[in-house]
Design a protein around this motif. Structure first.
Motif, PDB file in Angstrom:
ATOM      1  N   LYS A 167      59.101  17.771  23.845  1.00 44.52           N
ATOM      2  CA  LYS A 167      59.683  16.629  24.473  1.00 44.52           C
ATOM      3  C   LYS A 167      59.122  15.373  24.872  1.00 44.52           C
ATOM      4  O   LYS A 167      59.431  14.626  25.942  1.00 44.52           O
ATOM      5  N   ASP A 168      57.610  15.411  24.435  1.00 45.18           N
ATOM      6  CA  ASP A 168      57.675  13.403  24.222  1.00 45.18           C
ATOM      7  C   ASP A 168      56.975  13.392  25.170  1.00 45.18           C
ATOM      8  O   ASP A 168      56.317  13.898  26.278  1.00 45.18           O
ATOM      9  N   TYR A 169      57.416  11.659  25.672  1.00 46.31           N
ATOM     10  CA  TYR A 169      56.692  11.761  27.161  1.00 46.31           C
ATOM     11  C   TYR A 169      57.758  12.639  28.286  1.00 46.31           C
ATOM     12  O   TYR A 169      56.828  12.127  29.524  1.00 46.31           O
ATOM     13  N   ASN A 170      58.584  13.133  27.836  1.00 48.34           N
ATOM     14  CA  ASN A 170      59.163  13.850  28.834  1.00 48.34           C
ATOM     15  C   ASN A 170      57.828  15.236  29.532  1.00 48.34           C
ATOM     16  O   ASN A 170      58.571  15.948  30.156  1.00 48.34           O
ATOM     17  N   SER A 171      57.555  15.468  28.269  1.00 50.77           N
ATOM     18  CA  SER A 171      56.672  16.901  28.497  1.00 50.77           C
ATOM     19  C   SER A 171      56.115  16.422  30.118  1.00 50.77           C
ATOM     20  O   SER A 171      54.999  16.008  29.996  1.00 50.77           O
ATOM     21  N   PRO A 172      55.794  18.012  30.439  1.00 51.68           N
ATOM     22  CA  PRO A 172      54.278  18.342  31.360  1.00 51.68           C
ATOM     23  C   PRO A 172      53.183  17.965  30.647  1.00 51.68           C
ATOM     24  O   PRO A 172      53.128  18.228  29.641  1.00 51.68           O
ATOM     25  N   GLU A 173      52.849  17.273  31.564  1.00 55.80           N
ATOM     26  CA  GLU A 173      51.097  16.468  30.587  1.00 55.80           C
ATOM     27  C   GLU A 173      49.937  17.888  31.928  1.00 55.80           C
ATOM     28  O   GLU A 173      50.058  16.650  33.187  1.00 55.80           O
ATOM     29  N   LEU A 174      49.089  17.344  30.839  1.00 56.72           N
ATOM     30  CA  LEU A 174      47.857  17.650  32.033  1.00 56.72           C
ATOM     31  C   LEU A 174      46.931  16.932  31.925  1.00 56.72           C
ATOM     32  O   LEU A 174      45.956  16.404  30.528  1.00 56.72           O
ATOM     33  N   VAL A 175      45.999  16.123  32.751  1.00 54.75           N
ATOM     34  CA  VAL A 175      44.484  14.603  32.709  1.00 54.75           C
ATOM     35  C   VAL A 175      43.824  15.421  32.938  1.00 54.75           C
ATOM     36  O   VAL A 175      43.470  15.835  34.324  1.00 54.75           O
ATOM     37  N   LEU A 176      42.859  15.309  32.250  1.00 52.73           N
ATOM     38  CA  LEU A 176      41.312  15.521  32.786  1.00 52.73           C
ATOM     39  C   LEU A 176      40.661  13.769  32.818  1.00 52.73           C
ATOM     40  O   LEU A 176      40.256  13.397  31.755  1.00 52.73           O
ATOM     41  N   HIS A 184      46.976  16.764  46.280  1.00 52.33           N
ATOM     42  CA  HIS A 184      48.224  15.723  46.726  1.00 52.33           C
ATOM     43  C   HIS A 184      48.483  16.759  45.635  1.00 52.33           C
ATOM     44  O   HIS A 184      48.438  17.035  44.904  1.00 52.33           O
ATOM     45  N   GLY A 185      49.937  17.432  46.053  1.00 52.99           N
ATOM     46  CA  GLY A 185      51.089  17.599  45.344  1.00 52.99           C
ATOM     47  C   GLY A 185      52.611  17.198  45.823  1.00 52.99           C
ATOM     48  O   GLY A 185      52.631  16.570  47.277  1.00 52.99           O
ATOM     49  N   LYS A 200      38.985  13.618  38.467  1.00 49.21           N
ATOM     50  CA  LYS A 200      40.005  13.706  38.645  1.00 49.21           C
ATOM     51  C   LYS A 200      40.855  14.842  37.487  1.00 49.21           C
ATOM     52  O   LYS A 200      40.628  15.281  36.473  1.00 49.21           O
ATOM     53  N   VAL A 201      41.351  15.907  38.474  1.00 48.61           N
ATOM     54  CA  VAL A 201      42.703  16.823  37.618  1.00 48.61           C
ATOM     55  C   VAL A 201      43.993  16.803  37.655  1.00 48.61           C
ATOM     56  O   VAL A 201      44.210  16.888  38.683  1.00 48.61           O
ATOM     57  N   GLU A 202      44.763  16.343  36.815  1.00 46.32           N
ATOM     58  CA  GLU A 202      45.918  16.521  36.990  1.00 46.32           C
ATOM     59  C   GLU A 202      46.814  16.881  36.639  1.00 46.32           C
ATOM     60  O   GLU A 202      47.054  16.972  35.194  1.00 46.32           O
ATOM     61  N   LEU A 203      48.290  17.364  36.840  1.00 48.43           N
ATOM     62  CA  LEU A 203      48.943  18.130  35.899  1.00 48.43           C
ATOM     63  C   LEU A 203      50.416  17.543  36.605  1.00 48.43           C
ATOM     64  O   LEU A 203      50.900  17.525  37.588  1.00 48.43           O
ATOM     65  N   LYS A 204      51.397  17.106  36.111  1.00 47.30           N
ATOM     66  CA  LYS A 204      52.515  16.378  36.068  1.00 47.30           C
ATOM     67  C   LYS A 204      53.083  16.547  34.938  1.00 47.30           C
ATOM     68  O   LYS A 204      52.859  16.314  33.966  1.00 47.30           O
ATOM     69  N   GLN A 205      54.580  15.988  35.631  1.00 44.73           N
ATOM     70  CA  GLN A 205      55.251  15.439  34.767  1.00 44.73           C
ATOM     71  C   GLN A 205      56.487  14.518  35.360  1.00 44.73           C
ATOM     72  O   GLN A 205      56.648  13.888  35.706  1.00 44.73           O
ATOM     73  N   ALA A 206      56.520  13.089  34.412  1.00 49.35           N
ATOM     74  CA  ALA A 206      57.260  12.105  35.117  1.00 49.35           C
ATOM     75  C   ALA A 206      58.308  12.060  35.124  1.00 49.35           C
ATOM     76  O   ALA A 206      59.691  12.996  35.390  1.00 49.35           O
ATOM     77  N   ASP A 207      58.475  11.482  36.758  1.00 50.26           N
ATOM     78  CA  ASP A 207      59.305  11.784  37.466  1.00 50.26           C
ATOM     79  C   ASP A 207      60.264  13.153  37.778  1.00 50.26           C
ATOM     80  O   ASP A 207      61.420  13.193  38.236  1.00 50.26           O
ATOM     81  N   LYS A 208      59.366  13.990  37.974  1.00 47.25           N
ATOM     82  CA  LYS A 208      59.472  15.848  38.460  1.00 47.25           C
ATOM     83  C   LYS A 208      58.384  16.029  39.837  1.00 47.25           C
ATOM     84  O   LYS A 208      59.041  16.394  40.307  1.00 47.25           O
ATOM     85  N   TYR A 209      56.973  15.858  39.228  1.00 43.90           N
ATOM     86  CA  TYR A 209      56.719  16.470  40.238  1.00 43.90           C
ATOM     87  C   TYR A 209      55.024  15.684  39.582  1.00 43.90           C
ATOM     88  O   TYR A 209      54.988  15.700  38.630  1.00 43.90           O
ATOM     89  N   PHE A 210      54.254  15.927  41.000  1.00 46.96           N
ATOM     90  CA  PHE A 210      52.552  16.145  39.763  1.00 46.96           C
ATOM     91  C   PHE A 210      51.211  16.844  41.272  1.00 46.96           C
ATOM     92  O   PHE A 210      52.045  17.293  42.076  1.00 46.96           O
ATOM     93  N   LEU A 211      50.408  17.405  40.662  1.00 48.25           N
ATOM     94  CA  LEU A 211      49.144  17.916  41.682  1.00 48.25           C
ATOM     95  C   LEU A 211      48.278  17.657  40.826  1.00 48.25           C
ATOM     96  O   LEU A 211      47.466  17.828  39.875  1.00 48.25           O
ATOM     97  N   ARG A 212      47.409  17.206  42.028  1.00 50.21           N
ATOM     98  CA  ARG A 212      46.542  16.296  42.033  1.00 50.21           C
ATOM     99  C   ARG A 212      45.417  16.620  42.093  1.00 50.21           C
ATOM    100  O   ARG A 212      44.852  16.628  43.267  1.00 50.21           O
TER     101      ARG A 212
END
Length: 944
Positions: A370-379, A563-564, A407-419
């Motif tokens: 999904k490229d940039y529409n993919s869910p993304e995990l950030v450390l 924060h979610g 920081k640990v964050e799970l996000k999908q652009a314009d959809k959700y994030f859990l930080r």
């Protein structure tokens, strides 16, 4: 609870009133980049060919477009200075990545086809100012953070070279607790101080992609403490910005700054980028501005011509003390008001300003297809350390202070994030120069002994000399007429000739009294620069305050945050003919825990006392779009702090877009500010008084004025007692109206008017806790306290601002903005924080890019420039008693020229902040800010 129930009900009705409408529209998403350097093209125009439907890309070049058009259809993409491009779209989930090439044809005039202002900014219900990646590169200021000062409604205050404060819409403070600063959604405040130290714990300039400033009350959108505004920084994604970037900068004041950024991505077996990483390191070093204002402190009794000295702004230990005011003691003519010598700030402060930042991050795409529409995990992790001067109630030397952020964050652009993130700090060897100065004097000779010695020396040595001066009134001539004798004595002492003699006599007294006296275990004055001074100074600043009798801070506080948020986009997609075109809803919640640890040097965390504090909040909101012209938004937030009741922050707005160019907006917003840890738990002895938090209230304090009267009359009826109620949160409500328009596809105008209502301001009361002997009435205990407290009065403010950008020729922009801010309510409540804001200010600037310069018959392409002139109206800056005074009107000219050498991927930039070197105060008690010229080089190699 009744108010809470109504607010929640209104929000629920707004959010869900249209939830049953049938879905029929399609949303496509994509990205527009520069074909050469792969940078996102902010504000590029996207139009569905053959229709009037379109949008504008955001600051990263991303766009989103909802349409009822049937597939396939064609997108027409354009950007000023680039060749237009068309792309056929066949499905909603199609990957859309459009790369534009620069137009090689140069023409004398160009019609601006698209607005160079982002759709997000134009459609925002709040006042919003932005610096995108191009503006950051082109800012004439010495760095991007200073460049924020040229934006509309922004007050940028420099307390030192390394400590800058951003504030909007009044009630400015050198401790910016009323503004929120976030980087990629992470609050970068100091856990102990509860506010951001400028960009000290921030992002490297090489990694900043954009800065958005949301002006005004914003708690409903951003949570507590978004009281006057939000500074939101977005850094560059390693998936989108790969390669090597290196910066070198040097300039006046021995300025040296360097930075390096490296980012790359790895592909999986299917050829899709799945993992990316980035690493940043940047360092800054310079000689800080010296605070050397030796004028008389504003509104103090002694003038600069007082022979016995005066209280100078940046000399500490020379303050006016009641028991040193002997101006009415006529038996000691000429003694008047006496002041101790004190120490200059430059004698007790480290002015070697430096800052080191190190940051790294790993990004994992969980669905690379999904490229940039993919869910993304950030450390990610950040580290910052350095030395600078911070100004609050006093001036403070922050030496070797450190911050650690993870920081640990799970996000999908314009959809959700859990930080989730945590920030730790270590105050290092930071100390209080003001209190250090007091201890240096006290350790040589305490105030009482010094005053006694001064009076004795005057009485035995100077008094006879004064009485022998020609013209001194003969007391025998005024027997029975004491008032006339006092008047004659006053006229005699005011004579300039006599004043010259008194200056000499007081200088002699200062030298004599500074000497030590073995009988009273006192030592000579610690003379700055001597080895004795260095040893005593280092001993004082190496010991902790309170427990060890020194002035060093211990602060290893931390904050933990979760924060979610989830966004329900495009819930309504009606059939053709329906007026409802879109409905979006977002809900979220957050939790924060503060764990202070100052070992009693700052806060009341001595022994086993646990002052850990938590807060949490939940929020929800939605935006309903009608006929693609009217957007109705509403949200509500509910917050709870451990020590305070539930608080509600509602917001609502209407944004009406009658055509492509015009936008009308009306909004109601609100904000709360929970008392800081200092407001709740502070216990800090500054020598003259104890600064104390006020979680539980304070009883039976004496007013200072009544105590002064009592010491003269010894009449108990003159004593006035008062109580201080427990501290509670601040609140503000704001009504705002705005108008934005683009005229002739070349002139963009944005005007705003606001009116705000404030209540429960947090300030402080000053009082004395005293005890007295039963028989004589003499004080047996006298301790002054400064107690955190709320104001009783409500105040209102209003303001107006207008900003414009005019695009002309192919490459030029003329910018200007004006801001008016006014405190409407005149209150006698001493707790009301100072407005500290100029009534009028404006900026005028002109810039150009991609210019060709002819020199000696040779043509050099890719030059640019930017010039900005700023004017600030004078105002009274009210801080602590030592740092309250008038900031005169001032102006500053910033300018830069740059040259991009594409063959070596390098941009050279020569510029200066305050080019004309107008030495200006931006905060009372701070240094005069002069010119800072610089030369920088940025190498930027973008990996394909």
């Amino acid at each position: 609870m009744k108010y809470l129930s109504k607010s929640l009900m209104l929000s629920i009705i707004l959010i869900f009133s249209c939830s049953g409408i049938i879905h029929a529209q399609t949303t496509i998403r994509g990205e527009i980049r520069d074909a050469t350097n792969k940078e996102g093209l902010a504000n590029a125009t996207v139009i569905i060919k053959g229709t009037t439907e379109g949008t504008v890309a955001d600051l990263e070049g991303k766009f989103e477009l909802s349409t009822a058009q049937k597939f396939p259809f064609t997108l027409l993409v354009s950007y000023v200075g680039y060749t237009d491009k068309e792309l056929i779209v066949t499905a909603a989930n199609q990957k859309i990545l459009i790369e534009l090439s620069e137009d090689a044809v140069t023409i004398d005039q160009v019609e601006v086809k698209g607005r160079r202002i982002s759709e997000k900014k134009v459609q925002s219900p709040l006042t919003m100012e932005t610096l995108d990646a191009i503006a950051i590169t082109e800012t004439p200021a010495a760095n991007f953070y200073d460049g924020l000062g040229s934006l509309k409604e922004v007050d940028l205050t420099a307390a030192s070279l390394g400590f800058k404060i951003i504030n909007t819409r009044g009630f400015n403070s050198t401790s910016p607790v009323r503004s929120l600063q976030i980087i990629d959604g992470v609050d970068n405040q100091s856990p102990g101080l509860n506010f951001s130290l400028g960009n000290f714990l921030g992002a490297s300039e090489l990694d900043v992609n954009s800065v958005t400033l949301i002006v005004g009350a914003s708690s409903a959108f951003y949570g507590p403490n978004a009281f006057n505004g939000v500074v939101s920084m977005q850094t560059k994604s390693p998936f989108l910005h790969k390669g090597l970037k290196v910066m070198l900068k040097g300039g006046e004041r021995n300025l040296f700054e360097a930075g390096i950024r490296w980012a790359d991505a790895f592909k999986n077996k299917a050829g899709k980028e799945a993992v990316a990483y980035k690493f940043n390191i940047s360092g800054f070093k310079a000689n800080d501005w010296i605070a050397d204002n030796y004028d008389q402190v504003y509104d103090t009794p002694s003038s600069v011509n007082n022979p016995g000295g005066f209280d100078a702004v940046n000399i500490y230990g020379d303050e006016y003390l009641v028991y040193n005011d002997l101006s009415n003691t006529f038996s000691l003519p000429g003694l008047g008001i006496i002041h101790r010598q004190g120490y200059r700030e430059r004698d007790v402060v480290d002015y070697d300003s430096e800052n080191l930042k190190v940051a790294g991050a790993l990004h994992f795409r969980l669905n690379p297809a999904k490229d940039y529409n993919s869910p993304e995990l950030v450390l990610g992790s950040n580290y910052s350390t350095g030395t600078t001067v911070y100004q609050g109630d006093n001036r403070y030397s922050l030496r070797g202070i450190q911050f650690f952020q993870h920081k640990v964050e799970l996000k999908q652009a314009d959809k959700y994030f859990l930080r989730f993130y945590v920030t730790h700090e270590d105050a290092g060897n930071s100390y209080d120069p003001y209190f250090t100065s007091l201890l240096l004097q006290q350790n040589a000779k305490d105030d009482v002994k010094w005053a006694s010695d001064y009076i004795n020396f005057w009485q035995t040595t100077i008094n006879p000399r004064v009485r022998r001066i020609e013209g001194y009134p003969n007391p025998i001539d005024y027997i029975g007429r004491p008032a006339e004798f006092q008047a004659a004595q006053g006229l005699f002492l005011a004579n300039p000739r006599v004043q010259d003699s008194l200056q000499v006599y007081h200088s002699l007294a200062q030298v004599q009294v500074a000497k030590g006296n073995p009988l009273f275990e006192s030592v000579d004055f610690f003379e700055p620069g001597t080895e004795r001074f260095k040893q005593e100074f280092n001993d004082i600043i190496s010991r902790l305050g309170y427990s060890e009798g020194g002035t060093r801070f211990f602060d290893r506080s931390a904050l933990y945050h979760a924060h979610g948020e989830y966004m329900f986009n495009d819930l309504v997609k009606p059939d053709q003919g329906s007026s409802i075109t879109d409905l979006d809803i977002q809900v979220g919640a957050n939790y924060r825990l503060y764990t202070p640890n100052s070992k009693g040097s700052i806060l009341l965390d001595t022994g086993d006392l646990n002052i850990n504090t938590y807060e949490y909040g939940i929020y929800g909101g939605g935006t309903l779009e009608l006929d693609k012209r009217l957007k109705i938004s509403g949200s509500v937030r509910l917050d709870k702090n451990k020590n305070f009741n539930y608080l509600v922050s509602p917001a609502a707005s209407l944004v009406y877009t009658p055509n492509r160019d015009q936008v009308l907006r009306f909004s109601f917003s609100s904000a709360i500010r929970n008392p800081t840890l200092a407001d709740q738990y502070l216990f800090y002895n500054v020598g003259r008084a104890i600064l104390i938090g006020n979680l539980n209230g304070f009883s039976d304090l004496l007013t200072i004025e009544s105590l002064r009267t009592y010491l003269t009359t010894r009449n108990r009826n003159d004593l006035e007692y008062f109580d201080v109620a427990p501290i509670r949160p601040e609140k503000v409500r704001t009504l705002e109206a705005g108008y934005r328009n683009t005229f002739f596809d070349k002139l963009y105008v944005d005007a705003t008017y606001y009116y705000s209502f404030y209540q429960d301001f947090i300030g402080y009361n000053i009082g004395v806790d005293a005890a007295f002997e039963t028989l004589t009435g003499s004080p047996t205990r006298v301790q002054a306290y400064r107690v955190a407290a709320n104001a009783v009065d409500q105040v209102t403010t209003q303001g107006f601002s207008i900003g414009s950008s005019y695009y002309f020729g192919q490459n030029y922009v003329l910018n200007g903005n004006y801001s008016f801010n006014q405190l409407n309510s005149i209150s006698n409540d001493p707790i009301i924080p100072a407005f500290n804001t100029p009534k009028h200010k404006y900026n005028i600037g002109i810039s150009g890019r991609d210019l060709a310069v002819n020199f000696l018959g040779l043509k050099f392409p890719d030059f640019g420039f930017n010039v900005n002139y700023k004017w600030i109206d004078g105002f009274i800056f009210e801080g602590s008693p030592q740092f309250t005074g008038i900031i005169p009107s001032y102006n500053m000219l910033d300018a830069q020229i740059n040259w991009q050498v594409k063959t070596i991927n390098t941009t050279f930039k020569l510029g200066a902040s305050n080019l004309l070197n107008n030495m200006t105060f931006q905060t009372y008690g701070g240094p005069r800010i002069g010119r800072l010229a610089y030369l920088s080089m940025v190498y930027d190699w973008n990996k394909k």
